[in-house]
Design a protein around this motif. Sequence first.
Motif, PDB file in Angstrom:
ATOM      1  N   MET A   1      44.029   1.859  78.237  1.00 56.51           N
ATOM      2  CA  MET A   1      43.745   3.234  77.810  1.00 56.51           C
ATOM      3  C   MET A   1      42.535   3.234  76.871  1.00 56.51           C
ATOM      4  SD  MET A   1      46.526   5.884  76.226  1.00 56.51           S
ATOM      5  CE  MET A   1      46.074   5.674  74.521  1.00 56.51           C
ATOM      6  N   SER A   2      41.573   4.122  77.132  1.00 55.19           N
ATOM      7  CA  SER A   2      40.390   4.133  76.266  1.00 55.19           C
ATOM      8  C   SER A   2      40.714   4.855  74.952  1.00 55.19           C
ATOM      9  CB  SER A   2      39.223   4.817  76.963  1.00 55.19           C
ATOM     10  OG  SER A   2      39.567   6.156  77.180  1.00 55.19           O
ATOM     11  N   ILE A   3      40.025   4.415  73.887  1.00 50.52           N
ATOM     12  CA  ILE A   3      40.253   5.039  72.578  1.00 50.52           C
ATOM     13  C   ILE A   3      39.521   6.362  72.552  1.00 50.52           C
ATOM     14  CG2 ILE A   3      39.822   4.800  70.090  1.00 50.52           C
ATOM     15  CD1 ILE A   3      39.811   1.768  70.557  1.00 50.52           C
ATOM     16  N   LEU A   4      40.204   7.384  72.074  1.00 46.28           N
ATOM     17  CA  LEU A   4      39.535   8.676  71.951  1.00 46.28           C
ATOM     18  C   LEU A   4      38.754   8.694  70.646  1.00 46.28           C
ATOM     19  CD1 LEU A   4      39.123  11.364  73.271  1.00 46.28           C
ATOM     20  CD2 LEU A   4      41.097  12.209  72.036  1.00 46.28           C
ATOM     21  N   HIS A   5      37.459   8.947  70.752  1.00 46.98           N
ATOM     22  CA  HIS A   5      36.617   8.937  69.559  1.00 46.98           C
ATOM     23  C   HIS A   5      36.679  10.270  68.845  1.00 46.98           C
ATOM     24  CE1 HIS A   5      34.935   5.128  70.583  1.00 46.98           C
ATOM     25  NE2 HIS A   5      34.515   5.565  71.752  1.00 46.98           N
ATOM     26  N   VAL A   6      36.892  10.231  67.543  1.00 51.21           N
ATOM     27  CA  VAL A   6      36.828  11.458  66.739  1.00 51.21           C
ATOM     28  C   VAL A   6      35.972  11.194  65.513  1.00 51.21           C
ATOM     29  CG1 VAL A   6      38.092  13.223  65.450  1.00 51.21           C
ATOM     30  CG2 VAL A   6      39.122  12.244  67.497  1.00 51.21           C
ATOM     31  N   LEU A   7      35.018  12.087  65.310  1.00 54.70           N
ATOM     32  CA  LEU A   7      34.147  12.017  64.139  1.00 54.70           C
ATOM     33  C   LEU A   7      34.387  13.316  63.361  1.00 54.70           C
ATOM     34  CD1 LEU A   7      30.326  11.214  64.525  1.00 54.70           C
ATOM     35  CD2 LEU A   7      31.304  12.455  62.635  1.00 54.70           C
ATOM     36  N   ALA A   8      34.914  13.190  62.154  1.00 56.65           N
ATOM     37  CA  ALA A   8      35.264  14.372  61.355  1.00 56.65           C
ATOM     38  C   ALA A   8      34.154  14.681  60.356  1.00 56.65           C
ATOM     39  CB  ALA A   8      36.571  14.110  60.611  1.00 56.65           C
ATOM     40  N   ILE A   9      33.715  15.925  60.335  1.00 57.24           N
ATOM     41  CA  ILE A   9      32.689  16.337  59.367  1.00 57.24           C
ATOM     42  C   ILE A   9      33.254  17.502  58.555  1.00 57.24           C
ATOM     43  CG2 ILE A   9      30.334  17.185  59.024  1.00 57.24           C
ATOM     44  CD1 ILE A   9      29.508  15.897  61.611  1.00 57.24           C
ATOM     45  N   ASP A  10      33.561  17.234  57.297  1.00 56.93           N
ATOM     46  CA  ASP A  10      34.105  18.280  56.425  1.00 56.93           C
ATOM     47  C   ASP A  10      33.105  18.623  55.338  1.00 56.93           C
ATOM     48  OD1 ASP A  10      36.850  18.763  57.409  1.00 56.93           O
ATOM     49  OD2 ASP A  10      37.121  16.633  56.984  1.00 56.93           O
ATOM     50  N   GLY A  11      33.333  19.769  54.709  1.00 48.55           N
ATOM     51  CA  GLY A  11      32.460  20.154  53.594  1.00 48.55           C
ATOM     52  C   GLY A  11      32.603  21.623  53.267  1.00 48.55           C
TER      53      GLY A  11
ATOM     54  N   MET B   1      39.461  18.241  58.405  1.00 51.36           N
ATOM     55  CA  MET B   1      39.455  17.478  59.665  1.00 51.36           C
ATOM     56  C   MET B   1      39.863  16.029  59.400  1.00 51.36           C
ATOM     57  SD  MET B   1      38.652  19.675  61.985  1.00 51.36           S
ATOM     58  CE  MET B   1      39.670  20.733  61.007  1.00 51.36           C
ATOM     59  N   GLY B   2      39.288  15.443  58.340  1.00 50.54           N
ATOM     60  CA  GLY B   2      39.570  14.043  58.034  1.00 50.54           C
ATOM     61  C   GLY B   2      40.877  13.833  57.292  1.00 50.54           C
ATOM     62  N   THR B   3      41.359  14.863  56.593  1.00 47.02           N
ATOM     63  CA  THR B   3      42.569  14.684  55.780  1.00 47.02           C
ATOM     64  C   THR B   3      43.847  15.039  56.542  1.00 47.02           C
ATOM     65  OG1 THR B   3      42.151  16.888  54.883  1.00 47.02           O
ATOM     66  CG2 THR B   3      41.512  15.024  53.489  1.00 47.02           C
ATOM     67  N   VAL B   4      43.814  16.096  57.370  1.00 47.27           N
ATOM     68  CA  VAL B   4      45.055  16.600  57.972  1.00 47.27           C
ATOM     69  C   VAL B   4      45.009  16.620  59.505  1.00 47.27           C
ATOM     70  CG1 VAL B   4      46.588  18.616  58.174  1.00 47.27           C
ATOM     71  CG2 VAL B   4      45.549  18.056  55.962  1.00 47.27           C
ATOM     72  N   VAL B   5      43.956  17.198  60.074  1.00 49.46           N
ATOM     73  CA  VAL B   5      43.984  17.452  61.523  1.00 49.46           C
ATOM     74  C   VAL B   5      43.761  16.151  62.305  1.00 49.46           C
ATOM     75  CG1 VAL B   5      43.019  18.839  63.410  1.00 49.46           C
ATOM     76  CG2 VAL B   5      43.235  19.837  61.128  1.00 49.46           C
ATOM     77  N   PHE B   6      42.782  15.349  61.854  1.00 50.82           N
ATOM     78  CA  PHE B   6      42.505  14.069  62.539  1.00 50.82           C
ATOM     79  C   PHE B   6      42.453  12.941  61.517  1.00 50.82           C
ATOM     80  CE2 PHE B   6      40.368  17.368  65.179  1.00 50.82           C
ATOM     81  CZ  PHE B   6      41.138  17.221  66.322  1.00 50.82           C
ATOM     82  N   PRO B   7      43.601  12.605  60.900  1.00 50.06           N
ATOM     83  CA  PRO B   7      43.579  11.558  59.873  1.00 50.06           C
ATOM     84  C   PRO B   7      43.175  10.197  60.435  1.00 50.06           C
ATOM     85  CG  PRO B   7      45.839  12.255  60.344  1.00 50.06           C
ATOM     86  CD  PRO B   7      44.939  13.193  61.087  1.00 50.06           C
ATOM     87  N   GLY B   8      43.272  10.033  61.766  1.00 49.02           N
ATOM     88  CA  GLY B   8      42.907   8.742  62.378  1.00 49.02           C
ATOM     89  C   GLY B   8      41.462   8.701  62.858  1.00 49.02           C
ATOM     90  N   ALA B   9      40.658   9.689  62.494  1.00 47.77           N
ATOM     91  CA  ALA B   9      39.258   9.723  62.963  1.00 47.77           C
ATOM     92  C   ALA B   9      38.543   8.417  62.630  1.00 47.77           C
ATOM     93  CB  ALA B   9      38.529  10.901  62.321  1.00 47.77           C
ATOM     94  N   GLN B  10      37.716   7.944  63.561  1.00 49.65           N
ATOM     95  CA  GLN B  10      37.010   6.660  63.340  1.00 49.65           C
ATOM     96  C   GLN B  10      35.962   6.780  62.246  1.00 49.65           C
ATOM     97  OE1 GLN B  10      37.555   7.888  66.366  1.00 49.65           O
ATOM     98  NE2 GLN B  10      38.526   6.286  67.574  1.00 49.65           N
ATOM     99  N   LEU B  11      35.414   7.976  62.083  1.00 47.56           N
ATOM    100  CA  LEU B  11      34.428   8.186  61.014  1.00 47.56           C
ATOM    101  C   LEU B  11      34.682   9.553  60.385  1.00 47.56           C
ATOM    102  CD1 LEU B  11      31.835   7.367  59.454  1.00 47.56           C
ATOM    103  CD2 LEU B  11      30.511   8.513  61.243  1.00 47.56           C
TER     104      LEU B  11
END
Length: 222
Positions: A1-11, A128-138
Motif C-alpha cells: 500500500m502506498s503512503i498517502l502524502h499530507v503536507l499541512a500548512i497552518d497559520g 491541519m497539523g494538530t488535529v485534522v492530519f496529525p500524521g502529516a509528513q510535513l
Amino acid sequence: MSILHVLAIDGPVASGKGTVARAVASALGFHLLDSGAIYRAFALSCLQKKTNVSEINSLSIEAKALSLEFSGELVIVNGADATNEIRTEAVGMLASQLSAIPEVRTGLLERQRAFARAPGLVADGRDMGTVVFPGAQLKVFLTATAEVRGVRRFNQLAKSANATTPPLAQVVAQIRQRDDQDKSRPIAPLQPANDAIVIDNALQSKHETTAAVLALWALRGR
Ligand code: DC
C-alpha cells in the motif's frame, strides 16, 4: 500500500498560507484542501438559513449536512455560487466565532479528512497539523506580525475594485481580533504543532515562501 502524502500548512489570517498552499499543491501535483473555505461556507449557510447558532446541539448535524461543493475555483453553497461571498470580512468573522464551537468542528472533521487522496494533499488551515492530519509528513506554520499581515490585507483590499478600503489601523485591529479569537478558543486553537516548522515570512515574497516549503518537502516529506 502506498503512503498517502499530507503536507499541512497552518497559520493566522493573511499569513499567505492560501497562496502558498495552492502553489505547493500545483508544483507537487497534489490535491488542495482550503479548510477555511469550509468554515466560511458553513457560516454563510447559517446566515442564509437563519440558523439559530445558540442551539449548539443541532450544529453538528447542520455542519454534517452542509451543502458544499468545490468545482474548480468555484465554491458552491446551497446550490449557488458563493465564491466571493464567503470571502467577506463578516462571513470570516462569523466563521471564526462558529469555529470555536466543538460541535461545529466535529461536524466538519470528516469532510476535511476526505480530501486526503492519492497522490497527496496540501491542507491549509489552523489545525491541519494538530488535529485534522496529525500524521502529516510535513507540518509548516506560516506567520508574520499583525502589522505586516495588516499591510498585506490592506493592499489586497485597496486593489479590489468593489470594496471601500478601511483605514490601515482598522484592518490591523480586525486581524488582531481574529487572531485572539482563533488562538484563545479551548478546542483546536491556532498554534503550531509540536513538530511543525515555523516560518516567519514577513520579509519573504510568496514565491520565496513557496520555494522554502518545497525545499522542506524535498528534505523531509518523503
Ligand atoms: O483561513 P480563513 O480566514 O479562511 O478561515 C476563516 C475562519 O475559519 C478562521 O478565522 C477560523 C476558522 N478556521 C478554523 O477554525 N480552522 C481551520 N482549519 C480553518 C479555518
